[in-house]
Motif scaffolding. Structure first.
Motif, PDB file in Angstrom:
ATOM      1  N   GLN A  95       0.819  -1.206   0.000  1.00  0.00           N
ATOM      2  CA  GLN A  95       0.000   0.000   0.000  1.00  0.00           C
ATOM      3  C   GLN A  95       0.859   1.264   0.000  1.00  0.00           C
ATOM      4  O   GLN A  95       0.392   2.326  -0.442  1.00  0.00           O
ATOM      5  CB  GLN A  95      -0.946  -0.007   1.202  1.00  0.00           C
ATOM      6  N   ASN A  96       2.094   1.164   0.481  1.00  0.00           N
ATOM      7  CA  ASN A  96       2.997   2.310   0.454  1.00  0.00           C
ATOM      8  C   ASN A  96       3.796   2.379  -0.844  1.00  0.00           C
ATOM      9  O   ASN A  96       4.610   3.281  -1.035  1.00  0.00           O
ATOM     10  CB  ASN A  96       3.961   2.257   1.637  1.00  0.00           C
ATOM     11  N   SER A  97       3.538   1.420  -1.733  1.00  0.00           N
ATOM     12  CA  SER A  97       4.239   1.376  -3.007  1.00  0.00           C
ATOM     13  C   SER A  97       3.405   2.081  -4.079  1.00  0.00           C
ATOM     14  O   SER A  97       2.537   2.896  -3.774  1.00  0.00           O
ATOM     15  CB  SER A  97       4.512  -0.078  -3.388  1.00  0.00           C
ATOM     16  N   THR A  98       3.636   1.755  -5.329  1.00  0.00           N
ATOM     17  CA  THR A  98       2.930   2.410  -6.438  1.00  0.00           C
ATOM     18  C   THR A  98       1.476   1.966  -6.503  1.00  0.00           C
ATOM     19  O   THR A  98       1.114   0.887  -6.017  1.00  0.00           O
ATOM     20  CB  THR A  98       3.611   2.075  -7.773  1.00  0.00           C
ATOM     21  N   LEU A 103      -2.934  -5.136  -6.071  1.00  0.00           N
ATOM     22  CA  LEU A 103      -3.664  -5.990  -7.013  1.00  0.00           C
ATOM     23  C   LEU A 103      -2.692  -6.806  -7.850  1.00  0.00           C
ATOM     24  O   LEU A 103      -2.945  -7.990  -8.136  1.00  0.00           O
ATOM     25  CB  LEU A 103      -4.557  -5.118  -7.901  1.00  0.00           C
ATOM     26  N   HIS A 104      -1.570  -6.198  -8.220  1.00  0.00           N
ATOM     27  CA  HIS A 104      -0.556  -6.916  -8.996  1.00  0.00           C
ATOM     28  C   HIS A 104       0.013  -8.089  -8.183  1.00  0.00           C
ATOM     29  O   HIS A 104       0.177  -9.195  -8.707  1.00  0.00           O
ATOM     30  CB  HIS A 104       0.576  -5.957  -9.373  1.00  0.00           C
ATOM     31  N   PHE A 105       0.275  -7.888  -6.907  1.00  0.00           N
ATOM     32  CA  PHE A 105       0.792  -8.972  -6.055  1.00  0.00           C
ATOM     33  C   PHE A 105      -0.209 -10.122  -5.964  1.00  0.00           C
ATOM     34  O   PHE A 105       0.163 -11.293  -6.117  1.00  0.00           O
ATOM     35  CB  PHE A 105       1.094  -8.439  -4.654  1.00  0.00           C
ATOM     36  N   VAL A 106      -1.481  -9.790  -5.727  1.00  0.00           N
ATOM     37  CA  VAL A 106      -2.499 -10.847  -5.585  1.00  0.00           C
ATOM     38  C   VAL A 106      -2.631 -11.648  -6.867  1.00  0.00           C
ATOM     39  O   VAL A 106      -2.632 -12.884  -6.848  1.00  0.00           O
ATOM     40  CB  VAL A 106      -3.853 -10.232  -5.173  1.00  0.00           C
ATOM     41  N   GLU A 145      -8.792  -2.015  -6.810  1.00  0.00           N
ATOM     42  CA  GLU A 145      -7.992  -2.330  -5.628  1.00  0.00           C
ATOM     43  C   GLU A 145      -8.683  -1.866  -4.346  1.00  0.00           C
ATOM     44  O   GLU A 145      -8.656  -2.550  -3.324  1.00  0.00           O
ATOM     45  CB  GLU A 145      -6.626  -1.665  -5.766  1.00  0.00           C
ATOM     46  N   ARG A 146      -9.315  -0.701  -4.401  1.00  0.00           N
ATOM     47  CA  ARG A 146      -9.994  -0.171  -3.219  1.00  0.00           C
ATOM     48  C   ARG A 146     -11.146  -1.083  -2.792  1.00  0.00           C
ATOM     49  O   ARG A 146     -11.303  -1.370  -1.592  1.00  0.00           O
ATOM     50  CB  ARG A 146     -10.534   1.235  -3.532  1.00  0.00           C
ATOM     51  N   ASN A 147     -11.937  -1.531  -3.751  1.00  0.00           N
ATOM     52  CA  ASN A 147     -13.045  -2.438  -3.416  1.00  0.00           C
ATOM     53  C   ASN A 147     -12.520  -3.757  -2.867  1.00  0.00           C
ATOM     54  O   ASN A 147     -13.100  -4.330  -1.935  1.00  0.00           O
ATOM     55  CB  ASN A 147     -13.926  -2.680  -4.637  1.00  0.00           C
ATOM     56  N   LEU A 148     -11.422  -4.262  -3.438  1.00  0.00           N
ATOM     57  CA  LEU A 148     -10.839  -5.512  -2.950  1.00  0.00           C
ATOM     58  C   LEU A 148     -10.370  -5.358  -1.508  1.00  0.00           C
ATOM     59  O   LEU A 148     -10.626  -6.227  -0.661  1.00  0.00           O
ATOM     60  CB  LEU A 148      -9.673  -5.934  -3.839  1.00  0.00           C
TER      61      LEU A 148
END
Length: 507
Positions: A95-98, A103-106, A145-148
């Motif tokens: 969350q402190n990244s770009t 979402l990319h990690f998941v 991402e926010r909804n996830l």
């Protein structure tokens, strides 16, 4: 590592739990998961990973308390506590990244890792279960991402520790209620569900005992296996030994399921109910075409008990038919042959069958299969259900419950008639409806609703097994539409042949 305290608000009423579930589903519905067939599978794997993490943290602490080692199924950063928990190190980093990093990690790291667990040479049974539950999850369905993250935060709060067990259903039962939404109007999930009271009456009548193996060849979301598991656990009671509980959880329940959508849900459902090692085979039972059999290793081919509800009205091709003595495209007929052949001598079966199979005498495979049933098994009870029994599961087919034991031929069949009871979406079958059946069953007593038919009478009717209550007066044609249409077609054919012969004479 020690178990972390769950500081979420305690859910003390059923309405508070239902509200929490609804709030999760509401986010999913506005996030590219419009129907239950879309949001239930998505919620399934998220909820499973949350419960798994909670359970394994508890198991680590329990192992430390007795001085033993416990190896968790997942390691950092793939544990829920790492990437999903609000305080997780991996989540904070992402969350402190770009923008979009979470979402990319998941999608590109977590899901591929979890799906591939079963490929490891030393994969544990639990790792194989994790892999299969995630097998069909290629990417997150939730659109942003926010909804996830909103969904994940709410799932994090919805755990067994957060639910007050005194007045509230356990999370497993809450999840079952969620699964039923897949069978609601405008969904196509009803085919995988059997009404809960029908499952309970089948289990109660067959009465599984500790040490017996239980099998469902088309297990759907696992309802029969779960109800049998609860029945056995309640029978053992508080005096159950650790060995008995281990046998119940690891060497008792076996099932097969073909549908890619439903197989992972069945696994998660069993795990949520406390079945640590679900032996579910993924593939086509009738053709033996396997998708994944890693959880079915060491499973036998014969079982003490079969509890099942084969699909109604399905059609099978030559590949399935060649495996059976009596060949037909009718799915339920092939499943009945499979069930008979899968019972141990003395094994018992409770099965739901559509009425078309019972009364049809004009197709050879139907008659041969019913003769096989009566020759190889004692069909000791048959219950005729109301036409609306399956309406909440999306089906209006007239059905019956058959109970039989393999090893001795049938001499007589005791029938019980519930077909006149009015049931529907808002008035389903209840335990009270089955109470007279259970009362009369031990002695197979006659009543206004029950009677006995001899084998000779069945043979004289061409193996028509349909329940026709001799004590009930009928005021109209109460046959199911399929039977009426068949009779009309047969009569029309007779008329056409008679006209043809008459024209030939006149010419």
């Amino acid at each position: 590592m020690t178990a972390k305290k769950n500081h979420s608000k305690k859910l003390t009423t059923q309405s508070s739990v239902n509200s929490a579930i609804k709030s999760i589903c509401d986010i999913m519905r506005r996030s590219n998961c419009a129907s239950a067939l879309q949001y239930v599978p998505e919620l399934t794997w998220l909820l499973f990973l949350r419960i798994l993490d909670e359970r394994e943290m508890r198991e680590i602490d329990e192992a430390k308390a007795v001085g033993t080692e416990f190896t968790p199924s997942l390691t950092s950063p793939y544990r829920w506590q790492d990437w999903a928990a609000p305080t997780g190190a991996k989540r904070r980093q992402l969350q402190n990244s770009t923008l979009g990093a979470f979402l990319h990690f998941v999608n590109d790291q977590l899901l591929p890792h979890l799906r591939g667990l079963h490929e490891h040479p030393q994969a544990t049974a639990r790792q194989k279960v994790i892999s299969e539950i995630l097998s069909s999850v290629e990417r997150v369905r939730i659109d942003t991402e926010r909804n996830l993250l909103d969904v994940i935060d709410k799932v994090h709060d919805l755990t067994d520790q957060a639910i007050d067990p005194t007045h509230v259903f356990p999370l497993s039962q809450v999840y079952e209620g969620l699964l039923l939404k897949m069978g609601e109007k405008n969904n196509d999930g009803g085919q995988f569900f059997t009404p809960r009271e029908v499952i309970r009456i089948l289990v109660q009548t067959i009465n599984p005992r500790y040490g017996e193996t239980i099998y469902d060849p088309c297990c759907g979301t696992g309802g029969f296996l779960i109800e049998a598991f609860k029945h056995l656990r309640d029978t053992l009671g508080d005096q159950a030994t650790a060995d008995q509980l281990e046998t119940l959880s690891h060497r008792t329940l076996y099932g097969r399921e073909k549908e890619n959508l439903v197989y992972p849900i069945a696994l998660a459902n069993l795990v949520l109910h406390g079945v640590d090692e679900p032996h579910l085979w993924h593939g086509n039972t009738l053709t033996s075409n396997e998708v994944y059999g890693g959880l079915f290793q060491n499973a036998g081919t014969l079982y003490n008990i079969i509890l099942t509800n084969p699909p109604f009205g399905g059609k099978e091709g030559p590949e399935a038919q060649t495996r059976f003595a009596y060949k037909t495209g009718a799915t339920q007929v092939l499943f009945l042959q499979h069930v008979i052949d899968s019972l141990k001598p003395g094994g018992r079966c409770g099965i739901v069958l559509d009425e078309g199979l019972l009364f049809r005498t004009n197709e050879t495979a139907f008659v041969q299969t019913k003769r096989k049933l009566l020759d190889e098994c004692d069909l000791w009870a048959l219950v005729s259900l109301p036409s609306g029994a399956f309406v909440n599961a999306g089906a209006g087919v007239k059905t019956n419950l058959l109970f039989f034991t393999r090893g001795q031929p049938t001499q007589r069949i005791w029938y019980f008639d519930l077909s006149d009871i009015k049931v529907g979406k808002k008035s389903p079958l209840t335990a009270e409806h089955f109470a007279p059946f259970l009362q009369l069953l031990p002695n197979r007593e006659d009543s206004d609703r029950s009677w006995t038919v001899s084998r000779a009478d069945i043979e004289a009717r061409g193996y028509d097994l349909k329940a026709v209550n001799p004590h009930r007066k009928t005021t109209g044609d109460e046959r199911p539409p399929e039977e009426i249409l068949e009779a009309i077609e047969k009569h029309g054919l007779e008329v056409a042949n008679a006209l043809k012969e008459l024209r030939a004479v006149l010419v």
